[in-house]
Design a protein around this motif. Structure first.
Motif, PDB file in Angstrom:
ATOM      1  N   ARG A   4       3.097 116.032   4.786  1.00  0.00           N
ATOM      2  CA  ARG A   4       2.654 116.490   5.715  1.00  0.00           C
ATOM      3  C   ARG A   4       1.416 117.065   5.480  1.00  0.00           C
ATOM      4  O   ARG A   4       1.123 117.411   4.424  1.00  0.00           O
ATOM      5  N   THR A  25      14.706 124.184   3.845  1.00  0.00           N
ATOM      6  CA  THR A  25      13.341 123.343   3.746  1.00  0.00           C
ATOM      7  C   THR A  25      12.498 123.767   2.391  1.00  0.00           C
ATOM      8  O   THR A  25      12.469 125.206   2.484  1.00  0.00           O
ATOM      9  N   HIS A  49       4.993 126.339   8.589  1.00  0.00           N
ATOM     10  CA  HIS A  49       6.158 126.222   9.256  1.00  0.00           C
ATOM     11  C   HIS A  49       6.167 124.574   9.752  1.00  0.00           C
ATOM     12  O   HIS A  49       5.214 124.007   9.967  1.00  0.00           O
ATOM     13  N   ASP A  51       7.449 122.584  12.002  1.00  0.00           N
ATOM     14  CA  ASP A  51       7.075 122.181  13.249  1.00  0.00           C
ATOM     15  C   ASP A  51       5.662 122.036  13.588  1.00  0.00           C
ATOM     16  O   ASP A  51       5.320 121.543  14.337  1.00  0.00           O
ATOM     17  N   GLU A  52       4.916 122.877  12.807  1.00  0.00           N
ATOM     18  CA  GLU A  52       3.302 122.869  12.896  1.00  0.00           C
ATOM     19  C   GLU A  52       2.619 122.229  12.028  1.00  0.00           C
ATOM     20  O   GLU A  52       1.246 121.814  12.340  1.00  0.00           O
TER      21      GLU A  52
END
Length: 54
Positions: A4, A25, A49, A51-52
């Protein structure tokens, strides 16, 4: 592991580990490992985070 990226473009590897009854995580940035909720991007200092991350 999933690759990511922070909003600044720094690559972050994300790993999910099962421990007991819960999933944790883990973020890997270079040689550093962090558990979710306690880490910052080493390049920009922003809190990471899942989700970001792109």
């Amino acid at each position: 592991m999933q690759r990511r990226y922070c909003s600044c473009g720094a690559p972050v590897l994300v790993e999910y580990r099962h421990s007991g009854r819960a999933w944790t995580t883990i973020f890997r940035i270079g040689r550093l490992f962090f558990r979710s909720g306690r880490e910052c991007c080493p390049r920009c200092g922003r809190a990471l985070h899942i989700d970001e991350l792109a």
